[in-house]
Design a protein around this motif. Structure first.
Motif, PDB file in Angstrom:
ATOM      1  N   PRO A  16      20.314   0.275  52.107  1.00  0.00           N
ATOM      2  CA  PRO A  16      20.693   0.478  53.552  1.00  0.00           C
ATOM      3  C   PRO A  16      21.965   1.233  53.668  1.00  0.00           C
ATOM      4  N   GLY A  17      22.103   2.357  54.281  1.00  0.00           N
ATOM      5  CA  GLY A  17      23.475   2.904  54.741  1.00  0.00           C
ATOM      6  C   GLY A  17      23.549   4.199  53.758  1.00  0.00           C
ATOM      7  N   HIS A  18      22.590   4.139  52.710  1.00  0.00           N
ATOM      8  CA  HIS A  18      22.854   5.190  51.580  1.00  0.00           C
ATOM      9  C   HIS A  18      21.629   5.998  51.586  1.00  0.00           C
ATOM     10  N   GLY A  19      21.821   7.134  51.018  1.00  0.00           N
ATOM     11  CA  GLY A  19      20.800   8.282  50.990  1.00  0.00           C
ATOM     12  C   GLY A  19      19.671   8.214  51.823  1.00  0.00           C
ATOM     13  N   GLU A  47      21.972   3.370  58.365  1.00  0.00           N
ATOM     14  CA  GLU A  47      21.436   1.837  58.577  1.00  0.00           C
ATOM     15  C   GLU A  47      22.584   1.099  58.313  1.00  0.00           C
ATOM     16  N   ARG A  48      22.659  -0.185  58.896  1.00  0.00           N
ATOM     17  CA  ARG A  48      23.876  -1.086  58.577  1.00  0.00           C
ATOM     18  C   ARG A  48      23.515  -1.661  57.222  1.00  0.00           C
ATOM     19  N   PHE A  49      24.735  -1.869  56.590  1.00  0.00           N
ATOM     20  CA  PHE A  49      24.579  -2.403  55.199  1.00  0.00           C
ATOM     21  C   PHE A  49      24.960  -3.948  55.225  1.00  0.00           C
ATOM     22  N   THR A  50      24.053  -4.883  54.915  1.00  0.00           N
ATOM     23  CA  THR A  50      24.400  -6.205  54.500  1.00  0.00           C
ATOM     24  C   THR A  50      23.820  -6.464  53.294  1.00  0.00           C
ATOM     25  N   MET A  51      24.079  -7.582  52.826  1.00  0.00           N
ATOM     26  CA  MET A  51      23.707  -7.943  51.420  1.00  0.00           C
ATOM     27  C   MET A  51      22.162  -8.518  51.615  1.00  0.00           C
TER      28      MET A  51
END
Length: 243
Positions: A34-37, A42-46
């Motif tokens: 999420p948030g990449h590529g 998108e929001r990044f959470t673990m």
């Protein structure tokens, strides 16, 4: 033959693994977090990152070795702790530093990058190409550099208990570090947390330098995968060096 899911580092994307996946001898996939590529914005959470890896595993049949570098290694650890039945084995590279040690420095660097993501991206692309000339460097930048997501990723890693996740995972774990990688700092604590762990050092390599030789890295990951296929196991629970 057990497949492999590859997980990328911070701000880069699944394309970073292209030179390696082209050489592995088994089914594989590289996932965008999420948030990449392809998931930029998108929001990044673990939790979301681990779910993305689990979805990629499902796409390969429901069980796979997870191999991640840097942020991808931390995400791999989280995935193994949360979805142990899906993770046949874990190759965690360049991710054996407890975030609390230098969390303030990471937060500051991430916040600077997020203030002007385009400028940070240009600087990052230049640095990555200089560090890893040729296909490895180009693969790192090919999917775009999502510098705006860096604060979210840093907070997610800082807020996750990697040692507890490793302790909860019953499968085999290989902790792989470049011998010159500063993220080796707490590798012995990470090894002790593993139920079935092994520590491997790659001589003369730094944090991203393990990507400089895709062929040997593909062979290493493939050899580790062979150990979770039905076959005799050796070298359990001991430290090793890759020459």
């Amino acid at each position: 033959m057990v497949p492999i899911v590859f997980v990328h580092g911070i701000r880069v994307s699944a394309t970073m693994w292209g030179p390696v996946t082209a050489l592995v001898d088994r089914p594989s996939a590289a996932v965008d977090l999420p948030g990449h590529g392809s998931r930029r914005g998108e929001r990044f959470t673990m939790e979301a990152a681990a779910s993305a890896v689990a979805e990629a595993i499902d796409g390969l049949g429901g069980r796979a070795v997870v191999a991640g570098l840097s942020l991808g290694g931390y995400v791999g650890i989280a995935t193994a702790g949360r979805f142990p039945e899906r993770v046949a084995g874990l190759v965690a590279m360049g991710c054996t530093a407890l975030p609390g040690r230098h969390a303030g420095v990471y937060r500051f660097a991430a916040s600077l990058a997020a203030r002007d993501p385009e400028l940070a991206g240009r600087i990052s692309a230049y640095g990555l190409r200089r560090l890893l000339p040729g296909p490895p460097g180009e693969a790192l930048v090919a999917g775009g550099l999502a510098c705006e997501v860096m604060p979210q990723a840093v907070e997610a890693v800082a807020g996750h208990d990697q040692l507890a996740a490793l302790a909860a995972y019953p499968g085999r774990v290989w902790l792989v570090n470049g011998a010159r990688d500063p993220f080796r700092a707490d590798e012995r604590a990470f090894l002790r947390a593993c139920r079935d762990g092994r520590l491997i050092h790659i001589p003369r390599r730094g944090h991203l330098g393990v990507l400089a030789a895709p062929g040997p890295l593909a062979r290493l990951v493939g050899d580790l995968c062979d150990q979770v296929d039905p076959a005799p196991r050796d070298g359990e629970g001991r430290a090793a060096s890759l020459v």
